[in-house]
Design a protein around this motif. Structure first.
Motif, PDB file in Angstrom:
ATOM      1  N   ILE A 114       0.570  -2.786   3.848  1.00 27.35           N
ATOM      2  CA  ILE A 114       0.416  -4.124   4.427  1.00 27.35           C
ATOM      3  C   ILE A 114      -0.078  -5.077   3.347  1.00 27.35           C
ATOM      4  N   ARG A 115       0.728  -6.081   3.069  1.00 29.52           N
ATOM      5  CA  ARG A 115       0.379  -7.102   2.078  1.00 29.52           C
ATOM      6  C   ARG A 115       0.107  -8.453   2.713  1.00 29.52           C
ATOM      7  N   ASN A 116       0.730  -8.709   3.863  1.00 33.85           N
ATOM      8  CA  ASN A 116       0.626 -10.011   4.523  1.00 33.85           C
ATOM      9  C   ASN A 116      -0.473  -9.964   5.582  1.00 33.85           C
ATOM     10  N   PHE A 117      -1.581 -10.653   5.318  1.00 35.88           N
ATOM     11  CA  PHE A 117      -2.714 -10.599   6.233  1.00 35.88           C
ATOM     12  C   PHE A 117      -2.628 -11.660   7.323  1.00 35.88           C
ATOM     13  N   SER A 118      -1.512 -12.374   7.337  1.00 34.09           N
ATOM     14  CA  SER A 118      -1.275 -13.318   8.437  1.00 34.09           C
ATOM     15  C   SER A 118      -0.696 -12.614   9.652  1.00 34.09           C
ATOM     16  N   HIS A 119      -0.094 -11.444   9.418  1.00 30.25           N
ATOM     17  CA  HIS A 119       0.521 -10.686  10.508  1.00 30.25           C
ATOM     18  C   HIS A 119       0.076  -9.225  10.409  1.00 30.25           C
ATOM     19  N   ILE A 120      -1.065  -8.934  10.957  1.00 31.99           N
ATOM     20  CA  ILE A 120      -1.602  -7.577  10.922  1.00 31.99           C
ATOM     21  C   ILE A 120      -1.015  -6.775  12.074  1.00 31.99           C
ATOM     22  N   PRO A 121      -0.352  -5.649  11.802  1.00 33.43           N
ATOM     23  CA  PRO A 121       0.177  -4.817  12.894  1.00 33.43           C
ATOM     24  C   PRO A 121      -0.945  -4.375  13.837  1.00 33.43           C
ATOM     25  N   GLU A 122      -0.689  -4.441  15.110  1.00 33.90           N
ATOM     26  CA  GLU A 122      -1.710  -4.104  16.100  1.00 33.90           C
ATOM     27  C   GLU A 122      -2.209  -2.668  15.936  1.00 33.90           C
ATOM     28  N   ASN A 123      -1.287  -1.753  15.583  1.00 28.76           N
ATOM     29  CA  ASN A 123      -1.702  -0.349  15.495  1.00 28.76           C
ATOM     30  C   ASN A 123      -2.527  -0.043  14.249  1.00 28.76           C
ATOM     31  N   SER A 124      -2.661  -1.041  13.347  1.00 30.59           N
ATOM     32  CA  SER A 124      -3.506  -0.841  12.171  1.00 30.59           C
ATOM     33  C   SER A 124      -4.941  -1.305  12.413  1.00 30.59           C
ATOM     34  N   LYS A 125      -5.168  -1.990  13.512  1.00 30.28           N
ATOM     35  CA  LYS A 125      -6.507  -2.490  13.819  1.00 30.28           C
ATOM     36  C   LYS A 125      -7.384  -1.363  14.355  1.00 30.28           C
ATOM     37  N   GLU A 126      -8.679  -1.591  14.239  1.00 31.85           N
ATOM     38  CA  GLU A 126      -9.679  -0.613  14.698  1.00 31.85           C
ATOM     39  C   GLU A 126      -9.585   0.702  13.923  1.00 31.85           C
ATOM     40  N   SER A 127      -9.191   0.620  12.657  1.00 34.63           N
ATOM     41  CA  SER A 127      -9.091   1.824  11.827  1.00 34.63           C
ATOM     42  C   SER A 127     -10.429   2.159  11.183  1.00 34.63           C
ATOM     43  N   VAL A 128     -10.489   3.347  10.620  1.00 35.30           N
ATOM     44  CA  VAL A 128     -11.562   3.719   9.690  1.00 35.30           C
ATOM     45  C   VAL A 128     -11.026   3.424   8.300  1.00 35.30           C
ATOM     46  N   ILE A 129     -11.731   2.578   7.549  1.00 41.83           N
ATOM     47  CA  ILE A 129     -11.164   2.057   6.305  1.00 41.83           C
ATOM     48  C   ILE A 129     -12.092   2.291   5.118  1.00 41.83           C
ATOM     49  N   ALA A 130     -11.511   2.657   3.985  1.00 48.03           N
ATOM     50  CA  ALA A 130     -12.244   2.768   2.725  1.00 48.03           C
ATOM     51  C   ALA A 130     -11.920   1.559   1.862  1.00 48.03           C
ATOM     52  N   LEU A 131     -12.920   1.024   1.190  1.00 44.86           N
ATOM     53  CA  LEU A 131     -12.759  -0.131   0.317  1.00 44.86           C
ATOM     54  C   LEU A 131     -12.976   0.293  -1.124  1.00 44.86           C
ATOM     55  N   GLY A 132     -12.117  -0.171  -2.025  1.00 46.33           N
ATOM     56  CA  GLY A 132     -12.324   0.141  -3.438  1.00 46.33           C
ATOM     57  C   GLY A 132     -11.098  -0.147  -4.273  1.00 46.33           C
ATOM     58  N   ASN A 133     -11.247  -0.011  -5.577  1.00 45.68           N
ATOM     59  CA  ASN A 133     -10.108  -0.211  -6.474  1.00 45.68           C
ATOM     60  C   ASN A 133      -9.236   1.040  -6.547  1.00 45.68           C
ATOM     61  N   PHE A 134      -9.827   2.198  -6.341  1.00 43.12           N
ATOM     62  CA  PHE A 134      -9.082   3.467  -6.304  1.00 43.12           C
ATOM     63  C   PHE A 134      -8.156   3.615  -7.504  1.00 43.12           C
ATOM     64  N   ASP A 135      -8.653   3.261  -8.674  1.00 42.92           N
ATOM     65  CA  ASP A 135      -7.847   3.361  -9.884  1.00 42.92           C
ATOM     66  C   ASP A 135      -7.882   4.792 -10.392  1.00 42.92           C
ATOM     67  N   GLY A 136      -6.775   5.485 -10.249  1.00 42.50           N
ATOM     68  CA  GLY A 136      -6.685   6.870 -10.684  1.00 42.50           C
ATOM     69  C   GLY A 136      -6.667   7.853  -9.535  1.00 42.50           C
ATOM     70  N   ILE A 137      -7.196   7.445  -8.373  1.00 43.17           N
ATOM     71  CA  ILE A 137      -7.312   8.368  -7.234  1.00 43.17           C
ATOM     72  C   ILE A 137      -7.900   9.686  -7.738  1.00 43.17           C
ATOM     73  N   HIS A 138      -9.014   9.555  -8.475  1.00 38.72           N
ATOM     74  CA  HIS A 138      -9.662  10.745  -9.047  1.00 38.72           C
ATOM     75  C   HIS A 138     -10.406  11.516  -7.957  1.00 38.72           C
TER      76      HIS A 138
END
Length: 310
Positions: free
Chosen positions: A4-28
Motif C-alpha cells: 500500500i503506497r496510497n494513504f488516501s485509499h486505505i483498504p478496509e481489511n488492512s485496518k486494525e492490524s498489528v503493525i511494526a514500524l521501522g526502516n527494516f534495511d536488510g531484514i536482518h
C-alpha cells in the motif's frame, strides 16, 4: 502480501492490524525478532499483520548519504518472505519529515490505519526533530487505545555483535561477509540488470558482466568470491567491486566473471551473492600484471566456492 503506497485509499481489511514500524534495511535477524512479535500479537488479537517502512531512507533524505543495504525492490521481496499481510510504503519527503510524532501517530496510525498494536525495535525514533520514541509511544498507546511492544536489542553471544543495520554496514565496510551473514541470516547480495561495459575484461581474456550500483551502501572495494544467480540457476564466479584504479575511472561498478559461462546477459536481471572477500582493489602497472592477478583471483575464488559447495 499487499503493498500500500496510497494513504488516501486505505483498504478496509488492512485496518486494525498489528503493525511494526521501522526502516527494516536488510531484514536482518533483529528485524525478524520484531516480525515474530507482530505475528504473536496478531495471533492473540486475531488481526492481520503489517509493516510500515519508509523510502527513501530518512538518513539518505537528511544527510544525502548512501545507506541502503539492499535496493527497495529486494527489501520488499525479503519482507514478503516473512509472510506479512500488508506492507505500507511511506514516501519520505519534506512534508512527511515535518510531521510531529503526535501528528504521525494520530493522523496515520490511529485515524487512517486504526492500528490495534504497534511494535518497534529498541532504537526506533520518529517524527520531526526525532521527538517520537518508546516513551512517547507508551503514552500514545493509552491515549488512543492501542497495544504497544518494544523489542530489546539482541546480540550474537560468541562475539557480542548487536543485530542492527549499522552493524551490517560496518561488516560490509570491512569486507567481512561472514560477519554480515551472521547479522543478516543470509549472504549479502546485489541484484540489478546487466549494463553495457567497455569490454576490457573480454580483451584481457576474462569476459565480465557489469552491474550499476545505484544508491547502495557499498561493501569494501575489492575482489570477492561470489555466486551468480541467473534465471533460477546458480553459477560460481569472481567479482570486482570498485572504481578500477588501473583505468583511472571513478564511478563504482560491479564486474563479474562467471566461470564456464558465455551467454549474453545484457539487460537481464541477475543476483550476485557475496561469499568471501579475497583482496583489496589496487592499481596495476601493466596489462600483464593485471592478467596474472586476475588468474590468481579466479583460482582463489574457485577454491572458496568449491569448499562452500562440497
Amino acid at each position: 502480501m499487499k503493498i500500500i503506497r496510497n494513504f488516501s485509499h486505505i483498504p478496509e481489511n488492512s485496518k486494525e492490524s498489528v503493525i511494526a514500524l521501522g526502516n527494516f534495511d536488510g531484514i536482518h535477524l533483529g528485524h525478524q525478532e520484531i516480525i515474530k512479535e507482530v505475528k504473536a500479537q496478531a495471533k492473540y488479537l486475531q488481526k492481520k499483520t503489517a509493516l510500515m517502512t519508509f523510502f527513501p531512507h530518512p538518513q539518505s533524505f537528511f544527510k544525502q548519504q548512501k545507506v541502503n543495504i539492499f535496493k527497495l525492490r529486494d527489501k520488499v521481496a525479503l519482507i514478503k518472505e516473512q509472510k506479512i499481510d500488508f506492507l505500507f510504503l511511506v514516501h519520505f519527503d519534506r512534508n512527511f519529515a515535518n510531521l510531529s510524532a503526535e501528528e504521525f501517530v494520530r493522523d496515520f496510525l490511529h485515524e487512517k490505519l486504526q492500528v490495534k498494536h504497534i511494535v518497534i525495535g529498541y532504537d526506533f525514533i520518529f517524527g520531526k526533530n526525532r521527538s517520537g520514541n518508546a516513551i512517547y509511544l507508551q503514552q500514545a498507546a493509552k491515549q488512543y487505545n492501542f497495544g504497544y511492544s518494544q523489542i530489546a536489542s539482541h546480540k550474537i553471544a560468541e562475539n557480542n555483535l548487536i543485530y542492527s543495520s549499522s552493524q551490517v554496514r560496518e561488516a560490509l565496510k570491512e569486507g567481512n561477509m561472514i560477519k554480515a551473514k551472521l547479522l543478516l541470516g543470509k549472504n549479502y547480495f546485489i541484484t540489478n540488470r546487466v549494463i553495457n561495459g567497455v569490454k576490457r575484461g573480454r580483451n584481457l581474456g576474462f569476459r565480465t558482466i557489469n552491474l550499476d550500483l545505484d544508491q547502495l551502501y557499498l561493501p569494501k572495494f575489492g575482489v570477492y568470491a561470489v555466486f551468480a544467480h541467473i534465471k533460477g540457476k546458480k553459477f560460481t564466479a569472481v567479482a570486482n567491486l570498485g572504481v578500477r584504479p588501473s583505468f583511472a575511472e571513478h564511478k563504482p561498478l560491479l564486474e563479474v566473471h562467471i566461470f564456464n559461462f558465455s551467454d549474453d546477459l545484457y539487460n537481464q536481471k541477475v543476483k550476485i551473492e557475496f561469499i568471501k572477500f579475497i583482496r583489496a582493489e589496487k592499481k596495476f602497472s601493466s596489462k600483464a600484471a593485471l592478467t596474472k592477478q586476475i588468474k590468481l583471483d579466479c583460482y582463489q575464488a574457485k577454491e572458496v566456492l568449491n569448499e562452500v559447495l562440497s
